[in-house]
Design a protein around this motif. Structure first.
Motif, PDB file in Angstrom:
ATOM      1  N   GLN A   1       0.813  -1.215   0.000  1.00 33.70           N
ATOM      2  CA  GLN A   1       0.000   0.000   0.000  1.00 33.70           C
ATOM      3  C   GLN A   1       0.845   1.264   0.000  1.00 33.70           C
ATOM      4  O   GLN A   1       0.376   2.333  -0.413  1.00 33.70           O
ATOM      5  CB  GLN A   1      -0.945   0.008   1.204  1.00 33.70           C
ATOM      6  CG  GLN A   1      -2.088  -0.991   1.085  1.00 33.70           C
ATOM      7  CD  GLN A   1      -3.023  -0.938   2.273  1.00 33.70           C
ATOM      8  OE1 GLN A   1      -2.602  -0.666   3.397  1.00 33.70           O
ATOM      9  NE2 GLN A   1      -4.294  -1.194   2.041  1.00 33.70           N
ATOM     10  N   SER A   2       2.105   1.145   0.451  1.00 33.90           N
ATOM     11  CA  SER A   2       2.972   2.320   0.469  1.00 33.90           C
ATOM     12  C   SER A   2       3.205   2.855  -0.935  1.00 33.90           C
ATOM     13  O   SER A   2       3.486   4.048  -1.127  1.00 33.90           O
ATOM     14  CB  SER A   2       4.312   1.982   1.130  1.00 33.90           C
ATOM     15  OG  SER A   2       5.030   1.031   0.368  1.00 33.90           O
ATOM     16  N   LEU A   3       3.087   1.984  -1.940  1.00 33.46           N
ATOM     17  CA  LEU A   3       3.182   2.439  -3.326  1.00 33.46           C
ATOM     18  C   LEU A   3       2.097   3.465  -3.634  1.00 33.46           C
ATOM     19  O   LEU A   3       2.323   4.467  -4.325  1.00 33.46           O
ATOM     20  CB  LEU A   3       3.055   1.246  -4.272  1.00 33.46           C
ATOM     21  CG  LEU A   3       4.185   0.212  -4.247  1.00 33.46           C
ATOM     22  CD1 LEU A   3       3.733  -1.062  -4.939  1.00 33.46           C
ATOM     23  CD2 LEU A   3       5.422   0.772  -4.917  1.00 33.46           C
ATOM     24  N   ILE A   4       0.907   3.211  -3.124  1.00 32.55           N
ATOM     25  CA  ILE A   4      -0.223   4.093  -3.374  1.00 32.55           C
ATOM     26  C   ILE A   4      -0.162   5.342  -2.508  1.00 32.55           C
ATOM     27  O   ILE A   4      -0.547   6.434  -2.932  1.00 32.55           O
ATOM     28  CB  ILE A   4      -1.545   3.335  -3.118  1.00 32.55           C
ATOM     29  CG1 ILE A   4      -1.668   2.209  -4.123  1.00 32.55           C
ATOM     30  CG2 ILE A   4      -2.743   4.258  -3.210  1.00 32.55           C
ATOM     31  CD1 ILE A   4      -1.567   2.649  -5.569  1.00 32.55           C
ATOM     32  N   ILE A   5       0.340   5.191  -1.299  1.00 32.41           N
ATOM     33  CA  ILE A   5       0.440   6.349  -0.409  1.00 32.41           C
ATOM     34  C   ILE A   5       1.331   7.419  -1.022  1.00 32.41           C
ATOM     35  O   ILE A   5       1.063   8.616  -0.924  1.00 32.41           O
ATOM     36  CB  ILE A   5       0.985   5.911   0.969  1.00 32.41           C
ATOM     37  CG1 ILE A   5      -0.057   5.039   1.686  1.00 32.41           C
ATOM     38  CG2 ILE A   5       1.331   7.125   1.831  1.00 32.41           C
ATOM     39  CD1 ILE A   5       0.440   4.411   2.965  1.00 32.41           C
ATOM     40  N   GLY A   6       2.396   6.983  -1.705  1.00 33.32           N
ATOM     41  CA  GLY A   6       3.278   7.936  -2.362  1.00 33.32           C
ATOM     42  C   GLY A   6       2.574   8.700  -3.458  1.00 33.32           C
ATOM     43  O   GLY A   6       2.691   9.933  -3.556  1.00 33.32           O
ATOM     44  N   LEU A   7       1.825   8.001  -4.300  1.00 35.38           N
ATOM     45  CA  LEU A   7       1.077   8.675  -5.367  1.00 35.38           C
ATOM     46  C   LEU A   7      -0.009   9.575  -4.787  1.00 35.38           C
ATOM     47  O   LEU A   7      -0.303  10.641  -5.327  1.00 35.38           O
ATOM     48  CB  LEU A   7       0.461   7.634  -6.304  1.00 35.38           C
ATOM     49  CG  LEU A   7       1.454   6.849  -7.175  1.00 35.38           C
ATOM     50  CD1 LEU A   7       0.714   5.817  -8.008  1.00 35.38           C
ATOM     51  CD2 LEU A   7       2.245   7.788  -8.077  1.00 35.38           C
ATOM     52  N   ALA A   8      -0.615   9.137  -3.677  1.00 34.89           N
ATOM     53  CA  ALA A   8      -1.638   9.962  -3.033  1.00 34.89           C
ATOM     54  C   ALA A   8      -1.032  11.269  -2.525  1.00 34.89           C
ATOM     55  O   ALA A   8      -1.639  12.340  -2.656  1.00 34.89           O
ATOM     56  CB  ALA A   8      -2.281   9.189  -1.882  1.00 34.89           C
ATOM     57  N   MET A   9       0.172  11.180  -1.952  1.00 32.81           N
ATOM     58  CA  MET A   9       0.843  12.392  -1.489  1.00 32.81           C
ATOM     59  C   MET A   9       1.130  13.325  -2.657  1.00 32.81           C
ATOM     60  O   MET A   9       0.999  14.548  -2.554  1.00 32.81           O
ATOM     61  CB  MET A   9       2.148  12.021  -0.775  1.00 32.81           C
ATOM     62  CG  MET A   9       2.956  13.243  -0.305  1.00 32.81           C
ATOM     63  SD  MET A   9       2.046  14.325   0.823  1.00 32.81           S
ATOM     64  CE  MET A   9       2.018  13.299   2.298  1.00 32.81           C
ATOM     65  N   GLY A  10       1.509  12.758  -3.818  1.00 36.90           N
ATOM     66  CA  GLY A  10       1.706  13.581  -5.008  1.00 36.90           C
ATOM     67  C   GLY A  10       0.439  14.330  -5.378  1.00 36.90           C
ATOM     68  O   GLY A  10       0.479  15.501  -5.772  1.00 36.90           O
ATOM     69  N   GLY A  11      -0.712  13.651  -5.235  1.00 36.40           N
ATOM     70  CA  GLY A  11      -1.995  14.294  -5.513  1.00 36.40           C
ATOM     71  C   GLY A  11      -2.296  15.423  -4.549  1.00 36.40           C
ATOM     72  O   GLY A  11      -2.758  16.500  -4.949  1.00 36.40           O
ATOM     73  N   THR A  12      -2.036  15.194  -3.255  1.00 38.56           N
ATOM     74  CA  THR A  12      -2.254  16.234  -2.249  1.00 38.56           C
ATOM     75  C   THR A  12      -1.410  17.464  -2.539  1.00 38.56           C
ATOM     76  O   THR A  12      -1.889  18.608  -2.472  1.00 38.56           O
ATOM     77  CB  THR A  12      -1.907  15.703  -0.844  1.00 38.56           C
ATOM     78  OG1 THR A  12      -2.806  14.634  -0.503  1.00 38.56           O
ATOM     79  CG2 THR A  12      -2.038  16.799   0.199  1.00 38.56           C
ATOM     80  N   ILE A  13      -0.145  17.229  -2.882  1.00 41.00           N
ATOM     81  CA  ILE A  13       0.774  18.346  -3.160  1.00 41.00           C
ATOM     82  C   ILE A  13       0.314  19.134  -4.379  1.00 41.00           C
ATOM     83  O   ILE A  13       0.211  20.371  -4.342  1.00 41.00           O
ATOM     84  CB  ILE A  13       2.205  17.821  -3.385  1.00 41.00           C
ATOM     85  CG1 ILE A  13       2.743  17.175  -2.104  1.00 41.00           C
ATOM     86  CG2 ILE A  13       3.125  18.949  -3.834  1.00 41.00           C
ATOM     87  CD1 ILE A  13       3.994  16.350  -2.334  1.00 41.00           C
ATOM     88  N   LEU A  14       0.018  18.427  -5.479  1.00 44.61           N
ATOM     89  CA  LEU A  14      -0.338  19.108  -6.723  1.00 44.61           C
ATOM     90  C   LEU A  14      -1.648  19.874  -6.579  1.00 44.61           C
ATOM     91  O   LEU A  14      -1.756  21.038  -6.992  1.00 44.61           O
ATOM     92  CB  LEU A  14      -0.430  18.089  -7.863  1.00 44.61           C
ATOM     93  CG  LEU A  14      -0.432  18.654  -9.287  1.00 44.61           C
ATOM     94  CD1 LEU A  14       0.781  19.528  -9.524  1.00 44.61           C
ATOM     95  CD2 LEU A  14      -0.478  17.520 -10.306  1.00 44.61           C
ATOM     96  N   ILE A  15      -2.651  19.234  -5.972  1.00 44.13           N
ATOM     97  CA  ILE A  15      -3.935  19.919  -5.771  1.00 44.13           C
ATOM     98  C   ILE A  15      -3.752  21.118  -4.847  1.00 44.13           C
ATOM     99  O   ILE A  15      -4.297  22.199  -5.078  1.00 44.13           O
ATOM    100  CB  ILE A  15      -4.986  18.945  -5.199  1.00 44.13           C
ATOM    101  CG1 ILE A  15      -5.362  17.895  -6.257  1.00 44.13           C
ATOM    102  CG2 ILE A  15      -6.237  19.698  -4.754  1.00 44.13           C
ATOM    103  CD1 ILE A  15      -6.232  16.790  -5.732  1.00 44.13           C
ATOM    104  N   GLY A  16      -2.970  20.931  -3.764  1.00 45.57           N
ATOM    105  CA  GLY A  16      -2.734  22.019  -2.822  1.00 45.57           C
ATOM    106  C   GLY A  16      -2.075  23.218  -3.488  1.00 45.57           C
ATOM    107  O   GLY A  16      -2.461  24.372  -3.246  1.00 45.57           O
ATOM    108  N   GLN A  17      -1.093  22.967  -4.339  1.00 43.98           N
ATOM    109  CA  GLN A  17      -0.424  24.071  -5.016  1.00 43.98           C
ATOM    110  C   GLN A  17      -1.364  24.757  -6.006  1.00 43.98           C
ATOM    111  O   GLN A  17      -1.345  25.983  -6.155  1.00 43.98           O
ATOM    112  CB  GLN A  17       0.839  23.556  -5.715  1.00 43.98           C
ATOM    113  CG  GLN A  17       1.928  23.139  -4.728  1.00 43.98           C
ATOM    114  CD  GLN A  17       3.230  22.748  -5.405  1.00 43.98           C
ATOM    115  OE1 GLN A  17       3.328  22.751  -6.625  1.00 43.98           O
ATOM    116  NE2 GLN A  17       4.229  22.409  -4.610  1.00 43.98           N
TER     117      GLN A  17
END
Length: 453
Positions: free
Chosen positions: A65-81
């Protein structure tokens, strides 16, 4: 978008941080209850072999699941910016891309888990008496892992929008359901590890279903119609660029702990069960640092997108201070009364003695991660995911693993030494992060990320 996003770039920094981080902390706490309740109830109704099996299986699932957590964090960062820069259309396209990507990956993971379950468990040196329990748990979880992916995707999106409260509500429903079903399936129905896993996926499915029904009724920037699921090439590229480094870090860090579990499994079933139980407490003890690390990533992303690095830095150091308070309490509990912690999970005798020794040395990490998690979360939010991942990978692969292996060989009958490998690696990671912070290269990374999109 304005009705579903919350600005993290205005008002009191303390108020903004607390309002965002506390629901994040509670959501992480509730998520940690999943595997802890599984292990606790297994401990009440089964033996050390079943505990060892569920612990090994949980570590394997978490690594995947850590594979997905990394991509999810990428989503949080991009949406946040994007939200910080007020680029609503770009944020909406990113949401569509995240959800579509996670559905595809969820299906692929299900097939992969069912095919490679037993070979992976053998590679982890799962004790023979615990193998059946571990295999049953992994296979059942694999069949419903897409629901876990769904929750992570929706949570990442909402946190990027500045909303940490709804993810808490969604996971709370799942946790309560999981507790009830766990007790029924493992206890009266005597379904063992497979029953605990089935309770988990049913709970996660209910949580995702309720989340979608709720989000469709409000002004959420995605309607969940089949025609709306699309992969936007530029947004997918941005997600991968930000997410893959985080993904690599999360995966290799989890893999390092997975290998440590394999090393400990080689010592024997008592050591395996002891570390498995201690690990559940460690998950809770490091929740404050983990939550503030995740919160500062979203806060830094919005503030860097809005051109306010000064506010992002102030939020970082405040996060460190706030996460230290509960972490110190957990540290002294583990130092002074470790046996009481093991007793919560029904452990006694040799298992309690071994687990107490491991906790006393590992618990120094509770303090160090307050600096490590928040610093890396800050760098991720600034778009410096390559540095953050490199820092974490070096600490995990170059320091933690060799130390754990060497110490397990030098002191095979004492888990104190093996536990010390973790805080030693974190100390090196924190030192590297502080040096990078002083260099100031993180200041321009967010602008480069947005300009590339």
């Amino acid at each position: 978008m304005q009705k579903t996003s919350n600005s993290l770039t205005e008002g009191s920094i303390l108020t903004t941080l607390v309002r965002f981080a506390v629901p994040y902390l509670l959501a992480n706490f509730v998520q940690a209850l999943y595997s802890a309740v599984d292990l606790m109830i297994i401990g009440w109704f089964s033996n050390d072999a079943a505990i060892s099996g569920v612990n090994t299986a949980t570590q394997l699932i978490q690594t995947l699941q850590s594979l997905i957590i990394g991509l999810a964090m990428g989503g949080t960062i991009l949406i946040g910016q994007y939200v910080g820069a007020r680029r609503d259309k770009d944020a909406e396209q990113t949401i569509s891309t995240i959800l579509t990507m996670f559905i595809i990956l969820g299906a692929l993971f299900t097939v992969g888990i069912l095919i490679f379950c037993d070979p992976l468990l053998r590679l982890m040196q799962t004790p023979a008496e615990a193998f059946d329990s571990a295999s049953a748990y992994v296979r059942v979880i694999g069949c419903g892992i897409i629901f876990s992916f769904g929750y992570n995707a929706l949570s990442a999106i909402l946190r990027g929008l500045g909303d940490s409260t709804r993810p808490l509500l969604f996971v709370a429903v799942a946790c309560v359901t999981n507790m009830v079903l766990d007790y029924l399936m493992v206890g009266p129905l005597n379904m063992g590890a497979g029953g605990a896993a089935l309770a988990t996926i049913i709970s996660q499915a209910l949580s995702v279903a309720l989340a979608i029904l709720y989000l469709r009724r409000i002004h959420f920037p995605f309607d969940f119609r089949p025609s709306s699921f699309r992969l936007h090439r530029d947004k997918a590229a941005g997600l991968l660029k930000l997410g893959i480094p985080v993904c690599m870090q999360e995966t290799l860090v989890s893999l390092s702990f997975l290998i440590i579990i394999a090393i400990i499994n080689g010592i024997g079933v008592v050591a395996s069960a002891a570390v498995g139980i201690a690990g559940k407490f460690e998950n809770f003890a490091m929740l404050p640092a983990s939550a503030f690390g995740g919160a500062i990533a979203a806060i830094a992303a919005q503030n860097m997108g809005a051109g306010r690095p000064d506010r992002a830095v102030k939020s970082l150091w405040l996060s460190v201070g706030l996460s230290l308070v509960p972490s110190i309490v957990f540290f002294f509990w583990a130092q002074w009364m470790p046996e009481s912690i093991l007793g919560l999970f029904g452990a006694g005798g040799e298992t309690a003695v071994a687990g107490a020794a491991y906790l006393k040395s590992f618990s120094f990490d509770f303090i160090l991660t307050c600096f490590g998690f928040t610093l890396l979360g800050f760098f991720n939010g600034c778009g410096c995911t390559v540095f953050a991942s490199t820092n974490g990978i070096v600490a995990s692969v170059v320091i933690r693993l060799p130390l754990a292996y060497i110490l397990s060989r030098l002191f095979p009958s004492d888990l104190t030494a093996v536990g010390m490998a973790v805080p030693m690696a974190t100390l090196i990671s924190v030192t590297g992060a502080l040096i990078y912070m002083k260099m100031g290269r993180w200041k321009d990374r967010s602008a480069q990320t947005l300009k590339a999109q």
